[in-house]
Design an enzyme around this catalytic site. Structure first.
Site, mmCIF file in Angstrom:
data_model
loop_
_atom_site.group_PDB
_atom_site.id
_atom_site.type_symbol
_atom_site.label_atom_id
_atom_site.label_comp_id
_atom_site.label_asym_id
_atom_site.label_seq_id
_atom_site.Cartn_x
_atom_site.Cartn_y
_atom_site.Cartn_z
ATOM 1 N N SER A 26 5.030 -2.091 2.257
ATOM 2 C CA SER A 26 4.012 -1.177 1.745
ATOM 3 C C SER A 26 4.612 0.198 1.457
ATOM 4 C CB SER A 26 2.883 -1.018 2.775
ATOM 5 O OG SER A 26 2.088 0.113 2.492
ATOM 6 N N TRP A 197 -7.918 4.191 6.977
ATOM 7 C CA TRP A 197 -7.098 3.455 6.018
ATOM 8 C C TRP A 197 -6.346 4.436 5.135
ATOM 9 C CZ3 TRP A 197 -9.102 1.170 0.838
ATOM 10 C CH2 TRP A 197 -8.056 0.502 0.179
ATOM 11 N N GLY A 198 -5.022 4.327 5.155
ATOM 12 C CA GLY A 198 -4.196 5.110 4.256
ATOM 13 C C GLY A 198 -3.487 6.263 4.929
ATOM 14 N N ASP A 200 -2.900 9.010 3.742
ATOM 15 C CA ASP A 200 -3.556 10.267 3.402
ATOM 16 C C ASP A 200 -4.701 10.599 4.362
ATOM 17 O OD1 ASP A 200 -4.895 8.044 2.412
ATOM 18 O OD2 ASP A 200 -5.693 9.075 0.659
#
Length: 210
Positions: A26, A197-198, A200
């Site tokens: 990823s 999630w993520g 960021d």
């Protein structure tokens, strides 16, 4: 600050933890790896490093590999990769020579590092970097052997353990656990039952830990 609970009249410190689920191929896990470690150090949190298999997660949760997504989604993914590689100050090849590749052995290698008392997070970061910044084939046994040695592990023992059935079962088990907990992408962080999630969202992870 760490939480405390009262046990038989005494205060006991509750360790803060981040359950970190990610795909070893990823790019966004790569972009967030060093920042995750910084957040953990700043907040005194422990990271549970949990690599999981992308194909299984996508099959069970409706995910679509990047190359099969509509063109506007593919284009925007490249915009975000540029944006975040610049923001993090990390080199990144948007279309590396060895992507996508099977991820079972790279996942198993990280669990093998943990089992042998090594540094699974360091190995995970090195595998992600190898794919996205160095264009190395993280499906290749010899490449993973080299990365294990570069990160201070006993490469022979680690790869031998990673190739065994127990580590494959561990990968399957943790992938299933992730799906059961609602994970459908990478990287994914869970703190006190709350999902993020993520990469960021790491600033929100930090606030949650504080």
């Amino acid at each position: 600050m760490p939480r405390t609970e009262r046990v038989k009249g005494q205060a006991r410190t509750m360790a803060k933890t981040i359950d970190y689920y990610f795909f070893t191929i990823s790019p966004f896990a790569y972009l967030g790896s060093a920042e995750l470690e910084r957040v953990a150090q700043d907040t005194g949190a422990r990271i549970n490093v949990r690599p999981i298999q992308v194909k299984t997660v996508f099959q069970e949760t409706g995910g679509v590999p990047p190359a099969q997504r509509p063109q506007p989604r593919q284009d925007y993914r490249f915009v975000e990769l540029d944006r975040w590689s610049q923001a993090r100050g990390l080199p990144l090849t948007k279309q590396p020579a060895h992507f996508p590749v099977p991820d079972l052995l790279s996942c198993a290698a990280i669990y093998a590092a943990e089992e042998q008392g090594g540094d699974p997070l360091r190995l995970a970061h090195a595998i992600l970097k190898a794919c996205w910044a160095e264009e190395r084939d993280v499906f290749d046994r010899e490449t993973l052997h080299a990365i294990a040695g570069e990160t201070g592990h006993d490469a022979d023992a680690l790869i031998q353990t990673a190739e065994g059935r127990p580590m494959a079962q561990k990968v399957e088990q943790m992938t299933g656990e992730a799906i059961d907990r609602g994970v459908f992408g990478s990287p994914w962080y869970i703190v006190d039952g709350e999902p993020f999630w993520g990469q960021d969202r790491l600033d929100m992870v930090a606030r949650k830990l504080d």
